[in-house]
Enzyme design. Structure first.
Site, short mmCIF file in Angstrom:
data_model
loop_
_atom_site.label_atom_id
_atom_site.label_comp_id
_atom_site.label_asym_id
_atom_site.label_seq_id
_atom_site.Cartn_x
_atom_site.Cartn_y
_atom_site.Cartn_z
N ASP A 10 0.86 -1.19 0.00
CA ASP A 10 0.00 0.00 0.00
C ASP A 10 0.90 1.24 0.00
O ASP A 10 1.75 1.40 0.87
CB ASP A 10 -0.88 -0.05 1.26
CG ASP A 10 -1.94 1.05 1.29
OD1 ASP A 10 -3.07 0.77 1.71
OD2 ASP A 10 -1.64 2.20 0.90
N ASP A 104 -3.93 2.25 -5.04
CA ASP A 104 -2.60 2.25 -4.42
C ASP A 104 -2.32 1.00 -3.59
O ASP A 104 -1.47 1.01 -2.73
CB ASP A 104 -2.41 3.52 -3.58
CG ASP A 104 -2.98 3.41 -2.19
OD1 ASP A 104 -4.00 2.71 -2.02
OD2 ASP A 104 -2.40 4.00 -1.27
N GLU A 105 -3.05 -0.07 -3.89
CA GLU A 105 -2.98 -1.24 -3.03
C GLU A 105 -3.06 -2.53 -3.86
O GLU A 105 -3.87 -2.60 -4.79
CB GLU A 105 -4.24 -1.21 -2.18
CG GLU A 105 -4.10 -1.38 -0.72
CD GLU A 105 -5.51 -1.34 -0.13
OE1 GLU A 105 -5.79 -2.22 0.67
OE2 GLU A 105 -6.30 -0.45 -0.48
#
Ligand code: TTP
Ligand code: MG
Length: 405
Positions: A10, A104-105
């Site tokens: 993340d 974002d993960e």
């Protein structure tokens, strides 16, 4: 399955990190990204700004009060998308088993890389170095035997670190957490458990199973017990089969029914189509969600014979569904447009020549947008001084912003 190692990666303060990357003079300063005018909200804040209590979802007015020295910047969604793609490519260069779960993960299954590349923490550090050198931003990585544990581990890795939970420590690790910290266990479940005096995973594990089933229902109780015992067998799905894709927007001010509302609906449709096209999907069913000022919400759908993802093919259906909405819905608060009955795009033999031509045009538009950003080119109806973009998701912006590089 027994010896699986899952990593969960993340990015740190994602939008803010990208702004610092593009404006190096901001390094070390409190940076807030979001809508800066009245009703604007914080999308994210750098860790320096978080020290002042600023966090995602906070009204910008409050954030500015909490941290007056912060640099406040408007979101640049296309730039974040582009970095997100770069980061996912770095992950895929390590293993093909990458499952992105948000911008974002991602989860990575590195079970097959351990023998060749070393311990999970070593691999995680290598990934972090690659992301830093190739994309310029920091990523934190958690590791463990399952999705749920690796995701929880990331919270301990943040910021800018690695935290790996060995299989032998898994239960002790879970037991130390509040049950509400376990991903997938929602606030409602946590609230019910609290009424029984249960707050930690350990307490839940030692509680009577029959009582849990009575309180939560069989399905939720079984799921809870499995998660608390580390029995999360969900695998990494590199190309997750999506059931639906779409977009919805709550307007800053309610929109009166009529041409204005139809314009907004047209815009929401285009954004939904854009998202669907990113996944390479075509659809047979469109769903329209409408919420009015009194929070009265309806959903309507239409199914067509041939799958498509051309906005001009969908617009008449969406418009008709909206026009048929109850007369009582006069001030619109939210529109959502989503697609289901998805399949992967391929040129259909039954497509008319005209639509095939339109598909080519749409591909060309997608290409230009991918290269130069969503506002570089568009449908005439959406181009104009009033055109709003995804950057407005966090509310209006008033001042002149510093120019982006
Ligand atoms: P997160 O990963 O939740 O947050 P973050 O990357 O900013 O910070 P960290 O992971 O280090 O805690 O979300 C990723 C991005 O998604 C974030 O940069 C901005 C956006 N976002 C919102 O727009 N609204 C929100 O409420 C949240 C939580 C995130
Ligand atoms: Mg993040």
């Amino acid at each position: 399955m027994k010896d699986r190692i899952i990593l969960h990666a993340d990015l740190d303060a994602f939008f803010a990190s990208v702004e610092v990357l593009d404006h190096p003079e901001l390094a070390g300063r409190p940076v807030i990204v979001g809508g800066n005018a009245n009703r604007g909200v914080v999308a994210t804040a750098s860790y320096e700004a978080r020290a002042f209590g600023v966090h995602s979802g906070m009204p910008m007015v409050r954030a500015r009060r909490a941290c007056p020295q912060a640099v406040v910047l408007p979101p640049r969604m296309d730039r974040y998308d582009s970095i997100s793609h770069q980061v996912m490519s770095v992950f895929r260069s390590i293993t093909p088993l990458v499952e992105p779960i948000s911008v974002d993960e991602a989860f990575l299954d590195i079970t097959g890389s351990i023998r060749r590349c070393g311990a999970p923490a070593v691999i995680a550090e290598r990934i972090r170095e690659c992301v830093r050198s190739e994309c310029g931003i920091a990523v934190s990585i958690g590791g463990g035997p399952s999705k749920v544990v690796s995701k929880m581990a990331t919270e301990h890795a943040k910021p800018d670190g690695v935290y790996v939970v060995e299989r032998a420590e898994q239960q002790a690790f879970l037991d130390r957490h509040l049950v509400g910290d376990v991903p997938g266990i929602g606030p409602k479940t946590a609230e019910v458990l609290k009424r029984f005096g249960l707050t930690t995973v350990l307490e839940v594990r030692h509680f009577d199973e029959d009582l849990l089933v009575k309180a939560l229902g069989n399905h939720r109780a079984r799921e809870l017990i499995a998660m608390c015992n580390g029995n999360d067998v969900r695998v990494i799905e590199p190309v997750r089969e999506r059931k639906s894709v779409g977009h919805e927007e709550t307007f800053l001010r309610d929109v009166p029914r009529g041409p204005r509302a139809e314009y907004e609906l047209f815009r929401v449709l285009h954004e939904s189509v854009r998202r669907a096209r990113l996944t390479g999907s075509v659809a047979r069913t469109v769903h329209l969600k409408i919420r009015d000022t009194h929070f009265h919400t309806i959903t309507r759908s239409t199914t067509i014979a041939e799958p498509t993802m051309l906005p001009q093919a969908w617009w008449p259906h969406v418009q008709r569904l909206f026009r048929a909405a109850p007369d009582s819905m006069q001030a619109i608060r939210l529109f959502g447009v989503s697609f289901s009955q998805l399949s992967h795009e391929q040129v259909s033999l039954f497509q008319t020549e005209q639509l095939a031509g339109a598909a080519e045009v749409q591909h060309a538009i997608d290409h230009v947008r991918a290269k130069f950003g969503a506002t570089a080119i568009g449908v005439a109806r959406l181009v104009g001084s009033k055109t709003r973009t995804r950057n407005d998701l966090y509310g209006p912006t008033e001042e002149r912003w510093p120019r982006s590089p």
